[in-house]
Design a protein around this motif. Structure first.
Motif, PDB file in Angstrom:
ATOM      1  N   ALA A 318       0.834  -1.214   0.000  1.00 18.81           N
ATOM      2  CA  ALA A 318       0.000   0.000   0.000  1.00 18.81           C
ATOM      3  C   ALA A 318       0.868   1.263   0.000  1.00 18.81           C
ATOM      4  O   ALA A 318       0.518   2.265  -0.630  1.00 18.81           O
ATOM      5  N   ALA A 319       2.020   1.213   0.680  1.00 17.05           N
ATOM      6  CA  ALA A 319       2.900   2.391   0.714  1.00 17.05           C
ATOM      7  C   ALA A 319       3.429   2.694  -0.685  1.00 17.05           C
ATOM      8  O   ALA A 319       3.516   3.867  -1.095  1.00 17.05           O
ATOM      9  N   ASP A 322       0.668   4.245  -2.689  1.00 17.12           N
ATOM     10  CA  ASP A 322       0.543   5.666  -2.332  1.00 17.12           C
ATOM     11  C   ASP A 322       1.646   6.499  -2.982  1.00 17.12           C
ATOM     12  O   ASP A 322       1.407   7.611  -3.456  1.00 17.12           O
ATOM     13  N   ARG A 323       2.866   5.957  -2.994  1.00 18.46           N
ATOM     14  CA  ARG A 323       3.999   6.671  -3.575  1.00 18.46           C
ATOM     15  C   ARG A 323       3.743   6.938  -5.069  1.00 18.46           C
ATOM     16  O   ARG A 323       3.988   8.043  -5.574  1.00 18.46           O
ATOM     17  N   ARG A 325       0.800   7.035  -6.591  1.00 21.43           N
ATOM     18  CA  ARG A 325      -0.324   7.970  -6.784  1.00 21.43           C
ATOM     19  C   ARG A 325       0.131   9.407  -6.513  1.00 21.43           C
ATOM     20  O   ARG A 325      -0.243  10.319  -7.244  1.00 21.43           O
ATOM     21  N   LYS A 326       0.948   9.582  -5.474  1.00 17.11           N
ATOM     22  CA  LYS A 326       1.471  10.930  -5.171  1.00 17.11           C
ATOM     23  C   LYS A 326       2.345  11.444  -6.302  1.00 17.11           C
ATOM     24  O   LYS A 326       2.379  12.630  -6.586  1.00 17.11           O
ATOM     25  N   ILE A 348      -4.378  -3.276  -0.556  1.00 19.01           N
ATOM     26  CA  ILE A 348      -4.320  -1.872  -0.990  1.00 19.01           C
ATOM     27  C   ILE A 348      -5.663  -1.196  -0.751  1.00 19.01           C
ATOM     28  O   ILE A 348      -5.722  -0.056  -0.285  1.00 19.01           O
ATOM     29  N   ALA A 352      -4.388   1.661   1.671  1.00 23.51           N
ATOM     30  CA  ALA A 352      -3.825   2.803   0.953  1.00 23.51           C
ATOM     31  C   ALA A 352      -4.525   4.103   1.342  1.00 23.51           C
ATOM     32  O   ALA A 352      -5.752   4.112   1.576  1.00 23.51           O
ATOM     33  N   HIS A 353      -3.764   5.183   1.421  1.00 26.10           N
ATOM     34  CA  HIS A 353      -4.352   6.493   1.740  1.00 26.10           C
ATOM     35  C   HIS A 353      -4.787   7.216   0.479  1.00 26.10           C
ATOM     36  O   HIS A 353      -5.649   8.075   0.509  1.00 26.10           O
ATOM     37  N   GLU A 354      -4.144   6.906  -0.635  1.00 24.25           N
ATOM     38  CA  GLU A 354      -4.339   7.673  -1.857  1.00 24.25           C
ATOM     39  C   GLU A 354      -5.454   7.107  -2.741  1.00 24.25           C
ATOM     40  O   GLU A 354      -5.382   7.156  -3.957  1.00 24.25           O
ATOM     41  N   LEU A 355      -6.483   6.553  -2.121  1.00 28.55           N
ATOM     42  CA  LEU A 355      -7.581   5.980  -2.899  1.00 28.55           C
ATOM     43  C   LEU A 355      -8.748   6.951  -3.001  1.00 28.55           C
ATOM     44  O   LEU A 355      -9.060   7.617  -2.044  1.00 28.55           O
TER      45      LEU A 355
END
Ligand SMILES: Cc1cc2nc3c(=O)[nH]c(=O)nc-3n(C[C@H](O)[C@H](O)[C@H](O)COP(=O)(O)O)c2cc1C
Length: 355
Positions: A318-319, A322-323, A325-326, A348, A352-355
């Motif tokens: 998931a990290a 996120d990387r 997506r950022k 994920i 994941a934070h970037e969803l």
């Protein structure tokens, strides 16, 4: 902890093709999607912008298993307009890489697969005849649930005469054959050898442009993604985007990074001519995939282009998702890590934070 891989490197390609997928991918359990499709990829509603790129999903059974396990954008492996043989076994070996992999390195192959996981793969992009893969792909496309879409990947095959015109015509035939399957997104692999040269096709920008224009003309409304290799040179990448990025609808980056691979005695690890160097993928190339996505996103903006970006390379948790997506990836895909972790899409979706 690595799970039993859905593609078993200990078996031949044929054996995997006929009997796979393995491990959890073999249990035919469909995980119901809890997320409303709030994302879009090339016009298609998507639950989570995560998938498996071209390669490990050998046929419709593999693609359907990936859909069932929540990989919402699986790519059916790169096919050709005619049957094409696979390189000799072994086709996948683990490699030990200290840190990030840059080009020109020599790596030692191993049989123990452990984290952080990097592998080399060498298949030669085998294909069955369209008589097999067209109905098989059409069936896999139909298996996608709400918020999922199957991508079909292909590449051209050089002709016996070595004619460049015939090579280009083969890409157009491939595009037509894919279109007939009803696939909603097509990907062309330009990170493949270029007819008549020692370089990859994506580095021959005028020819790449001719090919994608010809494919687009054949596909009509169906979006076209192009798969590319890592570009070390920013000027060349800029030129590629001016010429090719203005024609295609998506760019998928990156394919594998080449390295010399030897056994513990320093001898060529993969048998046969032309296999001293092979493509490396997995965690050691994450830096290169993320860096390419960052550069693609910046150049897309500065050049006023609109292609969507598929981030590929070592996206193993998931990290990493996120990387990517950022960095600007519209969607992210994992081949190596997904092979050994059938629950990666679920993880994920949960973490994941970037969803
Ligand atoms: C087993 C295997 C087969 C692959 N075959 C193809 C292929 O046929 N076409 C293609 O464009 N890329 C192919 N690739 C490259 C992947 O799509 C991807 O670009 C690369 O593995 C980097 O992602 P990863 O680090 O998540 O593995 C293959 C990769 C693997 C592991």
């Amino acid at each position: 902890m690595l799970s039993e891989p859905f593609y078993d490197p200990g078996r031949s390609y044929q054996d995997n093709f006929e009997h796979g997928p393995f491990g959890l991918f073999a249990d035919a359990q469909r995980i119901s999607s809890t997320t409303e499709p709030k994302h879009r990829f090339l016009g298609q509603p998507i639950s989570a912008p995560f998938g498996i790129p071209a390669g490990p999903l050998l046929n419709g059974r593999f693609v359907k298993a990936a859909l069932d396990k929540g990989f919402d954008i699986p790519v059916y492996k790169t096919v050709r307009t005619r049957k094409y043989a696979c390189h000799a076994w072994p086709n996948v070996l683990a490699v030990k890489v200290d840190g990030d992999l840059d080009t020109g390195r020599t790596l030692v192959a191993r049989r123990d697969y452990s984290e952080p996981l990097s592998i080399t793969n060498s298949f030669g992009v085998p294909s069955y005849d369209p008589e097999f893969w067209q109905p098989d792909m059409a069936d896999a496309v139909q298996h996608a649930g709400p918020g999922q879409v199957v991508v079909g990947s292909f590449q051209g095959t050089k002709s016996e005469s070595g004619s460049v015109d015939a090579y280009i015509a083969d890409f157009v035939t491939g595009a037509r054959l894919l279109k007939q399957t009803g696939v909603k997104i097509v990907e062309v692999n330009l990170s493949c050898p270029n007819e008549g040269t020692a370089n990859l096709l994506c580095f021959d920008i005028p020819r790449a442009r001719t090919i994608v224009e010809a494919i687009k003309a054949e596909l009509g409304e169906i979006p076209l993604v192009t798969k590319i290799a890592y570009f070390g040179d920013d000027e060349r990448l800029t030129q590629f985007l001016r010429e090719v990025g203005s024609v295609v609808d998506g760019i998928s980056a990156i394919n594998t990074v080449s390295a010399v691979v030897v056994d513990e005695h320093g001898k060529q690890a993969l048998p046969g001519e032309g296999r001293l160097s092979s493509g490396v993928c997995g965690s050691a190339i994450q830096w290169a995939g993320v860096e390419m996505v960052e550069r693609l996103a910046k150049l897309r903006e500065s050049l006023g282009l609109t292609f969507e970006i598929v981030g590929v390379g070592g996206a193993g948790d998931a990290a990493a998702f996120d990387r990517y997506r950022k960095a600007g990836a519209d969607v992210v895909m994992s081949a190596t890590a997904a092979m050994w972790n059938p629950c990666l899409a679920q993880e994920i979706k949960e973490l994941a934070h970037e969803l």
